[in-house]
Design a protein around this motif. Structure first.
Motif, PDB file in Angstrom:
ATOM      1  N   UNK A  70     -11.400   3.568  14.041  1.00 42.91           N
ATOM      2  CA  UNK A  70     -10.278   3.698  13.116  1.00 42.91           C
ATOM      3  C   UNK A  70     -10.454   4.883  12.175  1.00 42.91           C
ATOM      4  N   UNK A  71      -9.466   5.769  12.213  1.00 41.61           N
ATOM      5  CA  UNK A  71      -9.423   6.941  11.345  1.00 41.61           C
ATOM      6  C   UNK A  71      -8.021   6.994  10.752  1.00 41.61           C
ATOM      7  N   UNK A  72      -7.941   7.242   9.440  1.00 40.04           N
ATOM      8  CA  UNK A  72      -6.632   7.306   8.784  1.00 40.04           C
ATOM      9  C   UNK A  72      -6.492   8.627   8.041  1.00 40.04           C
ATOM     10  N   UNK A  73      -5.250   8.987   7.741  1.00 42.42           N
ATOM     11  CA  UNK A  73      -5.010  10.198   6.949  1.00 42.42           C
ATOM     12  C   UNK A  73      -5.372   9.914   5.496  1.00 42.42           C
ATOM     13  N   UNK A  74      -6.097  10.807   4.890  1.00 41.94           N
ATOM     14  CA  UNK A  74      -6.563  10.599   3.519  1.00 41.94           C
ATOM     15  C   UNK A  74      -5.415  10.502   2.529  1.00 41.94           C
ATOM     16  N   UNK A  75      -4.319  11.220   2.776  1.00 44.26           N
ATOM     17  CA  UNK A  75      -3.205  11.190   1.829  1.00 44.26           C
ATOM     18  C   UNK A  75      -2.433   9.866   1.868  1.00 44.26           C
ATOM     19  N   UNK A  76      -2.678   9.018   2.883  1.00 40.73           N
ATOM     20  CA  UNK A  76      -2.021   7.716   2.971  1.00 40.73           C
ATOM     21  C   UNK A  76      -2.743   6.624   2.189  1.00 40.73           C
ATOM     22  N   UNK A  77      -3.969   6.906   1.710  1.00 39.12           N
ATOM     23  CA  UNK A  77      -4.765   5.902   1.013  1.00 39.12           C
ATOM     24  C   UNK A  77      -4.202   5.658  -0.384  1.00 39.12           C
ATOM     25  N   UNK A  78      -3.959   4.376  -0.663  1.00 40.31           N
ATOM     26  CA  UNK A  78      -3.485   3.969  -1.982  1.00 40.31           C
ATOM     27  C   UNK A  78      -4.653   3.450  -2.807  1.00 40.31           C
ATOM     28  N   UNK A  79      -5.532   2.651  -2.182  1.00 41.37           N
ATOM     29  CA  UNK A  79      -6.677   2.076  -2.891  1.00 41.37           C
ATOM     30  C   UNK A  79      -7.787   1.738  -1.917  1.00 41.37           C
ATOM     31  N   UNK A  80      -9.023   1.819  -2.419  1.00 44.03           N
ATOM     32  CA  UNK A  80     -10.197   1.367  -1.684  1.00 44.03           C
ATOM     33  C   UNK A  80     -10.859   0.327  -2.578  1.00 44.03           C
ATOM     34  N   UNK A  81     -10.897  -0.913  -2.095  1.00 43.56           N
ATOM     35  CA  UNK A  81     -11.409  -2.017  -2.895  1.00 43.56           C
ATOM     36  C   UNK A  81     -12.684  -2.581  -2.296  1.00 43.56           C
ATOM     37  N   UNK A  82     -13.588  -2.982  -3.145  1.00 43.30           N
ATOM     38  CA  UNK A  82     -14.804  -3.641  -2.705  1.00 43.30           C
ATOM     39  C   UNK A  82     -14.465  -5.089  -2.336  1.00 43.30           C
ATOM     40  N   UNK A  83     -15.055  -5.603  -1.281  1.00 42.15           N
ATOM     41  CA  UNK A  83     -14.778  -6.970  -0.847  1.00 42.15           C
ATOM     42  C   UNK A  83     -15.106  -7.978  -1.948  1.00 42.15           C
ATOM     43  N   UNK A  84     -16.161  -7.730  -2.730  1.00 43.10           N
ATOM     44  CA  UNK A  84     -16.510  -8.634  -3.829  1.00 43.10           C
ATOM     45  C   UNK A  84     -15.383  -8.707  -4.853  1.00 43.10           C
ATOM     46  N   UNK A  85     -14.729  -7.584  -5.113  1.00 45.31           N
ATOM     47  CA  UNK A  85     -13.590  -7.562  -6.027  1.00 45.31           C
ATOM     48  C   UNK A  85     -12.454  -8.404  -5.460  1.00 45.31           C
ATOM     49  N   UNK A  86     -12.239  -8.267  -4.162  1.00 45.52           N
ATOM     50  CA  UNK A  86     -11.196  -9.057  -3.486  1.00 45.52           C
ATOM     51  C   UNK A  86     -11.477 -10.543  -3.652  1.00 45.52           C
ATOM     52  N   UNK A  87     -12.741 -10.939  -3.480  1.00 49.88           N
ATOM     53  CA  UNK A  87     -13.091 -12.352  -3.567  1.00 49.88           C
ATOM     54  C   UNK A  87     -12.943 -12.899  -4.982  1.00 49.88           C
ATOM     55  N   UNK A  88     -13.158 -12.061  -5.999  1.00 49.93           N
ATOM     56  CA  UNK A  88     -13.130 -12.544  -7.376  1.00 49.93           C
ATOM     57  C   UNK A  88     -11.795 -12.336  -8.082  1.00 49.93           C
ATOM     58  N   UNK A  89     -10.916 -11.525  -7.532  1.00 40.59           N
ATOM     59  CA  UNK A  89      -9.656 -11.215  -8.197  1.00 40.59           C
ATOM     60  C   UNK A  89      -8.497 -12.001  -7.583  1.00 40.59           C
ATOM     61  N   UNK A  90      -7.849 -12.812  -8.386  1.00 45.56           N
ATOM     62  CA  UNK A  90      -6.727 -13.609  -7.877  1.00 45.56           C
ATOM     63  C   UNK A  90      -5.533 -12.725  -7.525  1.00 45.56           C
ATOM     64  N   UNK A  91      -5.340 -11.637  -8.257  1.00 42.82           N
ATOM     65  CA  UNK A  91      -4.220 -10.731  -7.972  1.00 42.82           C
ATOM     66  C   UNK A  91      -4.414 -10.065  -6.610  1.00 42.82           C
ATOM     67  N   UNK A  92      -5.638  -9.625  -6.333  1.00 43.37           N
ATOM     68  CA  UNK A  92      -5.915  -8.993  -5.037  1.00 43.37           C
ATOM     69  C   UNK A  92      -5.752  -9.998  -3.908  1.00 43.37           C
ATOM     70  N   UNK A  93      -6.239 -11.217  -4.095  1.00 40.84           N
ATOM     71  CA  UNK A  93      -6.073 -12.262  -3.065  1.00 40.84           C
ATOM     72  C   UNK A  93      -4.599 -12.531  -2.813  1.00 40.84           C
ATOM     73  N   UNK A  94      -3.789 -12.605  -3.879  1.00 39.31           N
ATOM     74  CA  UNK A  94      -2.351 -12.840  -3.722  1.00 39.31           C
ATOM     75  C   UNK A  94      -1.698 -11.695  -2.948  1.00 39.31           C
TER      76      UNK A  94
END
Length: 94
Positions: free
Chosen positions: A9-33
């Motif tokens: 998997x390779x993506x165009x860099x200009x298409x990236x909106x955010x890069x999130x750490x999985x730990x942040x995903x697990x602890x953040x209710x907004x990210x989970x939603x």
């Protein structure tokens, strides 16, 4: 330019909106939603390996086995290269 997210998997860099750490995903209710609101077709699991980061692009969400720090570094290198290329191009025109 492009960023390699793991596997094939390779993506165009200009298409990236955010890069999130999985730990942040697990602890953040907004990210989970946010991720649970995405349709299954919009979430791409790159590998069966442990997900270390979540990459949000304009049209998809990628679950990457590469750490968010590594992906951010790759994105930064790409950004610096693009800035340098633009600067060289502007100097060549004058």
């Amino acid at each position: 330019m492009f960023i390699h997210l793991g596997g094939d998997t390779v993506i165009r860099s200009k298409d990236v909106v955010a890069i999130l750490d999985q730990d942040t995903h697990d602890s953040s209710s907004i990210t989970r939603q946010f991720l649970s609101s995405q349709e299954n077709s919009d979430v791409v699991e790159i590998s069966k390996e442990l997900t270390k980061s979540v990459v949000v692009t304009i049209d998809r969400v990628y679950l990457s086995p590469i750490s968010s720090l590594t992906l951010r570094r790759r994105a930064q290198v790409v950004s610096e290269f693009e800035d340098f290329s633009e600067e060289v191009g502007e100097n060549a025109e004058t």
